[in-house]
Design a protein around this motif. Structure first.
Motif, PDB file in Angstrom:
ATOM      1  N   THR A 180     -10.913  -1.551  -0.810  1.00  0.00           N
ATOM      2  CA  THR A 180     -10.393  -0.222  -0.473  1.00  0.00           C
ATOM      3  C   THR A 180     -11.431   0.555   0.339  1.00  0.00           C
ATOM      4  O   THR A 180     -12.632   0.487   0.069  1.00  0.00           O
ATOM      5  CB  THR A 180     -10.044   0.582  -1.734  1.00  0.00           C
ATOM      6  N   ILE A 234       0.840  -1.195   0.000  1.00  0.00           N
ATOM      7  CA  ILE A 234       0.000   0.000   0.000  1.00  0.00           C
ATOM      8  C   ILE A 234       0.876   1.246   0.000  1.00  0.00           C
ATOM      9  O   ILE A 234       1.663   1.465   0.914  1.00  0.00           O
ATOM     10  CB  ILE A 234      -0.944   0.015   1.215  1.00  0.00           C
ATOM     11  N   THR A 239      -6.941   4.676  -3.104  1.00  0.00           N
ATOM     12  CA  THR A 239      -5.752   3.957  -2.640  1.00  0.00           C
ATOM     13  C   THR A 239      -4.802   3.687  -3.798  1.00  0.00           C
ATOM     14  O   THR A 239      -5.241   3.342  -4.899  1.00  0.00           O
ATOM     15  CB  THR A 239      -6.160   2.620  -1.993  1.00  0.00           C
ATOM     16  N   VAL A 272      -7.172  -0.025   3.190  1.00  0.00           N
ATOM     17  CA  VAL A 272      -7.969  -1.168   2.758  1.00  0.00           C
ATOM     18  C   VAL A 272      -8.439  -1.932   3.983  1.00  0.00           C
ATOM     19  O   VAL A 272      -7.848  -1.838   5.056  1.00  0.00           O
ATOM     20  CB  VAL A 272      -7.178  -2.129   1.833  1.00  0.00           C
TER      21      VAL A 272
END
Length: 233
Positions: free
Chosen positions: A105, A60, A109, A65
């Protein structure tokens, strides 16, 4: 659209902030990221589905998430919330079995996907990468164990523990010394804590009146983590 990633790109600081890569030689990291592709996803988009076969491990870059599954009654259960610097999808890559959870998500993101074979090769060639992964999985196991022990506690303890759980994983220290965590929708806190959404709302209001948390639209601030821990019985 996906973009190939290299260490020379201007947004490379996220690599250094990712616990998994900390301490690894730059040359090893650069080689491992040869086929990494970054993509931007809107909120509420499914990234992975349970029982999908795992072809990638995901990092990420920005955003949030949730890791979810469903209980026997078909009710959604949020297992974890992950943010910048975290990774997911590593279990399916290692076991070569289908995914065990969904990943959705919560906000816009940015995620980098690394082919599973590159991830496994990194673990084989760089011992410290294996140590970092073991540390990550040990921390997540401790968090799950703690939450399971508190399943029979009162609602205030369970909400306080959920906030501390988020603080441990994604808390950021403000200049004032306070700890900031994302102000997630109450339905997500409800799913994490195993409480009704209305109960979570009442407890958050109670904690705020006691000065144990402060809230705005984007974040929840914990002025004193130790004081909040004392609310858990």
């Amino acid at each position: 659209m996906g973009d190939r990633y290299t260490l020379q790109e201007p947004h490379n600081p996220w690599i250094k902030s990712t616990p998994f890569f900390q301490g690894l030689p730059d040359a090893i990291v650069e080689l491992a990221l040869t086929h990494l592709v970054t993509r931007t996803h809107p909120a509420n988009q499914v990234i992975l589905l349970e029982n999908d076969w795992g072809g990638s491990v995901y990092f990420i870059f920005e955003g949030w998430v949730k890791i979810r599954t469903y209980n026997l009654e078909g009710k959604e259960v949020t297992l974890n919330i992950l943010g910048k610097g975290e990774l997911f999808g590593e279990m399916a890559a290692l076991d070569e079995v289908p995914r065990s959870t969904d990943v959705i998500t919560l906000t816009a993101t940015v995620i980098g996907s690394m082919p599973a074979q590159d991830f496994v090769k990194l673990l084989h060639t760089e011992p410290l990468a294996g140590v970092r992964l073991s540390q990550l999985m040990a921390r997540r196991l401790r968090q799950v164990n703690r939450r399971l022990r508190l399943r029979e506690s009162d609602s205030q303890s369970r909400v306080a523990d959920t906030l501390l759980f988020l603080a441990e994983g994604q808390g950021k220290k403000a200049r004032t010394g306070e700890t900031e965590i994302p102000n997630l929708p109450h339905r997500e806190l409800s799913s994490l804590s195993g409480l009704a959404r209305e109960t979570v709302t009442r407890v958050l209001t109670r904690l705020e009146k006691k000065g144990l948390i402060k809230r705005d639209q984007e974040s929840i601030c914990i002025p004193d983590v130790l004081a909040l821990e004392k609310m858990i019985v």
